[in-house]
Scaffold this active site. Structure first.
Site, PDB file in Angstrom:
ATOM      1  CE  LYS A 151      -0.278  -8.378   4.419  1.00 37.87           C
ATOM      2  NZ  LYS A 151      -0.515  -6.808   4.631  1.00 37.87           N
ATOM      3  CB  SER A 196      -1.016  -6.117  -4.374  1.00 37.72           C
ATOM      4  OG  SER A 196      -1.814  -4.956  -3.880  1.00 37.72           O
ATOM      5  CG  HIS A 227      -1.546  -2.574   5.727  1.00 40.84           C
ATOM      6  ND1 HIS A 227      -2.493  -3.319   5.145  1.00 40.84           N
ATOM      7  CD2 HIS A 227      -1.131  -1.746   4.484  1.00 40.84           C
ATOM      8  CE1 HIS A 227      -2.908  -3.157   3.932  1.00 40.84           C
ATOM      9  NE2 HIS A 227      -1.788  -2.135   3.552  1.00 40.84           N
ATOM     10  CB  THR A 259      -5.852  -7.002   2.734  1.00 43.51           C
ATOM     11  OG1 THR A 259      -4.642  -7.703   2.546  1.00 43.51           O
ATOM     12  CG2 THR A 259      -5.483  -5.886   3.866  1.00 43.51           C
ATOM     13  CE1 TYR A 276      -5.754  -3.876   1.077  1.00 45.54           C
ATOM     14  CE2 TYR A 276      -5.073  -3.511  -1.510  1.00 45.54           C
ATOM     15  CZ  TYR A 276      -4.663  -3.650  -0.028  1.00 45.54           C
ATOM     16  OH  TYR A 276      -3.542  -3.217   0.548  1.00 45.54           O
TER      17      TYR A 276
END
Length: 388
Positions: free
Chosen positions: A252, A107, A276, A156, A130
């Protein structure tokens, strides 16, 4: 090691061992948590067809995800603050995934940095991005992931605005944890966790601290993070990020057939049907319930993976039989990590693999690629009769 027969065994140990704020961070959804609950309960509505007198020898759960051979079609999903569940958690989870032969996804909001994980592992992992307002920071993240030889970029899409998770607000979630009377009282009961955390230098967001100007303490970091998610993200920006990356891209957060078609248009290599983990739009349908309509929209033109709600090998089988070409576990491996570190992640993967293999055999199949709707009994109203 205690006897572990299912993922819930690991969850119980995780809850005992890890500070409340980090257990709650993993085990929570947004608002009423309706979507969080239905992600798992909707899997329970699907039944399996038992078949007998089939030669079950020579079984294999091996598959491929975006061209990578995998021991089973299960990847470790990106989970923020993994290094707060266990000291150096991202490194330990990545090592367990590598040894088992499944992908690990790091992440953006990890505690161990891209470089930390790359140095500690031998095979490429995936990096989850992100999109932030700070375009220069995003570009540098992409370059760092490329330098670390990450083999896929997972973008994402469903966190342009942060969904409210009541428990995180009430717990004062931060990394490292802020010392308040209530957090100190809880930390005193988690002394094993504390001893391990004292033995690592990694206690804050490794991909941000030292890589962003004017971030000097956790207060600055929290304010920066809250302001940085990009509400203006659109398909044009996604296409530009894909071009900058130049490698495999997975999108995603797809939960609608029209968005799946747009992902196809921008040239993604795969999409992840995901809400999520029920942590963003509460009231959205579960991922497994939305999977059929998305598959109908894009067919076999793109790999369709499924995330959110998987807690067993039977869930993996159901997703694959419904038409997914890969799945992701988040909480399931986090339970293992929080319970027993790297060994716990390995145990979570072993449990899911055994459940998948045994269930596949009892359904009369020997190859994961042969699974299909013929292996399932799906309620007639499973997808719902909704009025637009």
């Amino acid at each position: 090691m205690p006897t572990i027969t299912n993922i819930d065994d690991l969850k119980r140990i995780h809850r005992r061992r890890v500070p409340k704020m980090f257990y709650d961070y993993a085990e929570s959804g947004s608002w009423t948590e309706q979507t969080f609950r239905e992600n798992t309960s909707d899997f329970d509505k699907i039944r399996l067809r038992q078949r007998v007198a089939v030669d079950m020898s020579g079984r294999s759960t091996q598959s491929e995800m975006i061209g990578h051979k995998v021991t089973m079609p299960v990847a470790l999903a990106p989970v923020g603050l993994t290094g707060m569940q266990h000291a150096d958690g991202e490194i330990k989870a990545a090592r367990a995934a590598e040894a088992f032969g499944v992908p690990f996804t790091l992440s953006t909001m990890s505690i161990n940095s891209i470089e930390d994980v790359a140095q500690a592992t031998n095979k490429p992992f995936w990096f989850q991005l992100y999109t932030m307002r700070d375009e220069d920071y995003v570009n540098r993240l992409i370059e760092r992931a490329r330098a670390a030889k990450c083999s896929a970029l997972v973008i994402t899409l469903d966190l342009q605005i942060l969904g409210q998770r009541h428990k995180d607000i009430k717990n004062g979630l931060s990394a490292p944890p802020k010392l308040t009377p209530s957090s100190i009282a809880n930390l005193m009961t988690k002394w094993r966790w504390g001893i391990e955390m004292l033995q690592t230098k990694n206690r804050s967001f490794g991909n941000i601290v030292g890589h962003v100007e004017n971030i000097s303490d956790t207060g600055d970091l929290s304010a920066w993070t809250a302001e940085q998610f990009d509400p203006s993200l659109d398909w044009g920006k996604i296409a530009k990020i894909k071009e900058k990356w130049g490698g495999k891209v997975i999108l995603k957060g797809i939960l609608d057939a029209e968005d799946a078609k747009m992902a196809l248009q921008v040239g993604a290599d795969a999409i992840i049907v995901s809400n999520h983990g029920g942590r963003q739009l509460d009231g959205a349908l579960s991922s497994i319930r939305m999977l059929p309509s998305i598959l109908d929209a894009v067919g076999d033109q793109i790999e369709v993976h499924l995330d959110s709600g998987i807690r067993s090998g039977q869930d993996v089988l159901k997703a694959m039989a419904m038409g997914a070409s890969g799945t992701y576990i988040g909480r399931a491996f986090i339970y293992g990590l929080g319970a027993m570190g790297q060994a716990g992640v390995t145990r979570a993967l072993e449990v899911i693999h055994k459940e998948l293999d045994t269930t596949m055999a009892l359904c009369g199949e020997t190859q994961i690629g042969n699974l299909g709707r013929h292996n399932l009994l799906v309620p007639k109203d499973f997808e719902g009769d909704w009025q637009d």
